[in-house]
Write an enzyme that holds these catalytic residues in place. Structure first.
Site, short mmCIF file in Angstrom:
data_model
loop_
_atom_site.label_atom_id
_atom_site.label_comp_id
_atom_site.label_asym_id
_atom_site.label_seq_id
_atom_site.Cartn_x
_atom_site.Cartn_y
_atom_site.Cartn_z
N LYS A 1 0.85 -1.21 0.00
CA LYS A 1 0.00 0.00 0.00
C LYS A 1 0.87 1.24 0.00
O LYS A 1 2.00 1.24 0.49
CB LYS A 1 -0.94 0.04 1.21
CG LYS A 1 -0.28 0.20 2.59
CD LYS A 1 -0.02 1.63 3.03
CE LYS A 1 0.88 1.65 4.24
NZ LYS A 1 1.66 2.79 4.51
N ASP B 1 -2.75 -1.12 9.63
CA ASP B 1 -2.87 -1.20 8.17
C ASP B 1 -3.44 -2.53 7.69
O ASP B 1 -3.71 -2.69 6.50
CB ASP B 1 -1.48 -1.05 7.51
CG ASP B 1 -0.87 0.32 7.70
OD1 ASP B 1 -1.60 1.26 8.08
OD2 ASP B 1 0.35 0.46 7.46
P1 ATP Z 1 4.17 0.34 7.61
O1 ATP Z 1 4.11 0.99 6.29
O2 ATP Z 1 2.93 -0.43 7.96
O3 ATP Z 1 4.66 1.19 8.70
P2 ATP Z 1 6.64 -0.87 6.87
O4 ATP Z 1 6.45 -1.23 5.44
O5 ATP Z 1 7.41 0.36 7.18
O6 ATP Z 1 5.23 -0.84 7.54
P3 ATP Z 1 7.04 -3.59 7.53
O7 ATP Z 1 7.99 -4.23 6.58
O8 ATP Z 1 5.61 -3.81 7.33
O9 ATP Z 1 7.36 -2.03 7.59
O10 ATP Z 1 7.38 -4.11 8.98
C1 ATP Z 1 8.06 -3.42 9.95
C2 ATP Z 1 8.53 -4.42 11.00
O11 ATP Z 1 7.54 -5.39 11.32
C3 ATP Z 1 9.70 -5.25 10.52
O12 ATP Z 1 10.92 -4.58 10.67
C4 ATP Z 1 9.60 -6.49 11.40
O13 ATP Z 1 10.28 -6.27 12.61
C5 ATP Z 1 8.12 -6.63 11.71
N1 ATP Z 1 7.50 -7.78 11.00
C6 ATP Z 1 6.87 -8.82 11.53
N2 ATP Z 1 6.43 -9.68 10.62
C7 ATP Z 1 6.77 -9.19 9.44
C8 ATP Z 1 6.61 -9.64 8.10
N3 ATP Z 1 5.97 -10.78 7.77
N4 ATP Z 1 7.11 -8.86 7.13
C9 ATP Z 1 7.73 -7.69 7.42
N5 ATP Z 1 7.93 -7.25 8.66
C10 ATP Z 1 7.46 -7.97 9.67
#
Ligand code: ATP
Length: 314
Positions: free
Chosen positions: A25, A152
């Protein structure tokens, strides 16, 4: 008592493996309101699902196990802290079934990129396990379980373009004439922690250094109803962008490079550090992505389009 498939079903090919695709997203509008007493900020956001996907395959098993390949392999823990495992447990608890499945994640959404990859994987796990276990929940029921897993996650059950309020978990679809928007997604070399980005915004606001907060979503929602990307470009906005730029000043170079390459506008996605650029059309998006890749202002630039569906079997 929910119907439970047995191994005979799987042998006949009736159940499993179940393959679910889930999109990343971006937030077309991310208005961050005051910090609430529960530690979350009040959000006023427009989510938009784009064609960068993770894929989760679920097979029957005697325990709950997760393997993965792709983005974040070796970095991301595959234990109970992983959102895939947490989602499987949450669904099993809700439906009163044993949380047994062999799950495999093929990850293309970068970690900690502001593209909600972890939330996407949680949504994929809910949809995949619901199909594998034959629990047959509605999308709204799955979204209810999703809300406890992360702000989210409910959006990624639905996909499309939707308004998010509360801490982002209260979703209502945005009805617009079907239009495809073309994006260039510039993925950074490093990740940014979402809580750290919110703390930085609070700090900037406390010291009077933050820009004026975004207003309501009306201008953006109006622009979505028109088919002109130039109109949409003028209404994109993200209150977390200044915080992401303060933590990673090099993002300013990425944003500038995208606009110089012909993007209509560029914004930081969610809490960053991914930058997304709106292109006039698909050919422009390809050209801008190639230029960004040549300019080495990001790890990788990919083209994407949206809106796309949320977590779906098949
Ligand atoms: P958002 O945009 O929702 O803030 P993001 O894209 O910045 O998220 P994500 O990759 O969704 O970040 O995840 C952040 C943290 O969540 C990761 O660093 C990890 O510690 C934890 N996490 C747990 N499970 C997962 C997964 N399946 N994939 C990614 N991160 C995960």
């Amino acid at each position: 008592e929910a119907w439970r498939p047995d191994d005979e079903d799987e042998r006949r090919g009736a159940i499993g493996p179940v393959k679910v695709r889930v999109p990343a997203k971006v937030n077309l509008h991310l208005g961050v309101g005051p910090l609430r007493r529960d530690g979350y900020h009040e959000l006023n956001t427009v989510y938009h699902a784009i064609s960068i996907y993770d894929e989760l395959t679920a097979r029957r098993g005697d325990t709950l196990a997760l393997t993965m390949e792709g983005e974040g392999t070796g970095e991301l823990a595959l234990d109970d802290s992983n959102l895939v495992i947490r989602a499987a447990h949450a669904l099993a608890g809700y439906a009163g079934v044993l949380p047994h499945a062999r799950l495999h994640l093929r990850k293309q959404i970068p970690l900690a990129g502001g593209l909600a990859g972890g939330s996407a994987d949680a949504a994929a796990a809910l949809v995949a396990c619901d199909a594998l276990w034959g629990t047959g929940l509605s999308r709204d029921e799955l979204a209810g379980i999703a809300a406890d897993l992360g702000s989210d996650v409910p959006f990624l059950i639905y996909g499309g373009t939707a308004l998010g309020t509360g801490r982002g978990e209260a979703i209502s679809p945005v009805l617009a004439r079907p239009t495809t928007w073309h994006w260039v997604v510039a993925i950074a070399d490093v990740g940014l922690s979402t809580p750290a980005a919110y703390r930085e915004l609070d700090r900037l606001r406390d010291s009077g250094a933050a820009g004026a907060p975004l207003g309501p979503t009306d201008a953006l929602l109006g622009a979505l109803r028109q088919r002109d990307p130039r109109v949409l470009a003028r209404t994109l906005g993200n209150d977390l962008q200044d915080a992401a730029l303060a933590m990673l000043p090099a993002l300013a170079d990425t944003l500038k490079a995208g606009e110089e390459a012909g993007a209509l506008t560029g914004i930081v996605s969610g809490s960053g550090p991914t930058c997304v650029f709106l292109a006039a059309d698909a050919a422009d998006a390809e050209r801008i992505a190639a230029e960004l890749n040549a300019a080495e202002v990001c790890r990788e630039a990919r083209v994407a389009h949206g809106p796309v569906a949320g977590a779906r079997v098949g």
